[in-house]
Design an enzyme around this catalytic site. Structure first.
Site, PDB file in Angstrom:
ATOM      1  N   TYR A 182       0.675  -1.276   0.009  1.00 26.10           N
ATOM      2  CA  TYR A 182      -0.051   0.075   0.105  1.00 26.10           C
ATOM      3  C   TYR A 182       0.752   1.214   0.162  1.00 26.10           C
ATOM      4  CZ  TYR A 182      -3.613  -3.424   1.176  1.00 26.10           C
ATOM      5  OH  TYR A 182      -4.553  -4.459   1.144  1.00 26.10           O
TER       6      TYR A 182
ATOM      7  N   HIS B 131      -8.833   1.263  -5.697  1.00 27.66           N
ATOM      8  CA  HIS B 131      -7.901   0.380  -5.072  1.00 27.66           C
ATOM      9  C   HIS B 131      -6.458   0.710  -5.197  1.00 27.66           C
ATOM     10  CE1 HIS B 131     -11.210  -2.122  -3.863  1.00 27.66           C
ATOM     11  NE2 HIS B 131     -11.710  -2.134  -5.054  1.00 27.66           N
TER      12      HIS B 131
END
Length: 152
Positions: free
Chosen positions: A26, A104
């Protein structure tokens, strides 16, 4: 002067841990850093960007329900893990009839099998997946373009 555009950015569960949660997937930027950057971009695009993060499904549903009365014209949503589990968020998005992009940070289709199904993607205007934090900027710019084209 052009009419101001109102966009709501929703971030779902565990995104408050960005920067420390699995940075190899991430990235190292915090949610606050990501939101601050996109808010700066929104000013240049004549957009009022409202942001909201919650780990609670019902709070996200309530926020979506309030979009019409708050004059939100577009939603950018990173549903996090709710992508794969939340029919109630899907139903809320479907009920309000406001266009949205599903975002996302990672490419959910290149990860574990259970992450490859989204309950929202088939009703989304589009899905932005796998572009890291830059996906938020892509979503913002494209949402503005979509709304301006719709006005013509």
């Amino acid at each position: 002067m052009k009419k101001k555009i109102n966009i709501l950015l929703i971030n779902g569960p565990n995104l408050n841990l960005l920067g420390t949660r699995e940075p190899e997937i991430y990235g190292k930027k915090t949610l606050e850093q990501i939101v601050n950057k996109i808010k700066k971009k929104s000013i240049l695009l004549n957009v009022t960007l409202y942001d909201f993060q919650s780990n609670a499904e019902h709070k996200i549903v309530e926020k979506i329900h309030n979009c019409k009365k708050n004059n939100i014209q577009f939603i950018l949503i990173n549903p996090g893990a709710f992508t794969h589990t939340s029919i109630s968020i899907r139903d809320a998005l479907s009920a309000i009839n406001i266009p949205f992009f599903e975002i996302h940070i990672s490419n959910i289709f290149a990860r574990e099998n259970f992450r490859s199904h989204s309950w929202m993607s088939d009703i989304a205007q589009g899905v932005i997946s796998g572009f890291g934090n830059y996906g938020y900027q892509i979503a913002l710019k494209t949402a503005v373009k979509f709304l301006l084209e719709k006005e013509k």
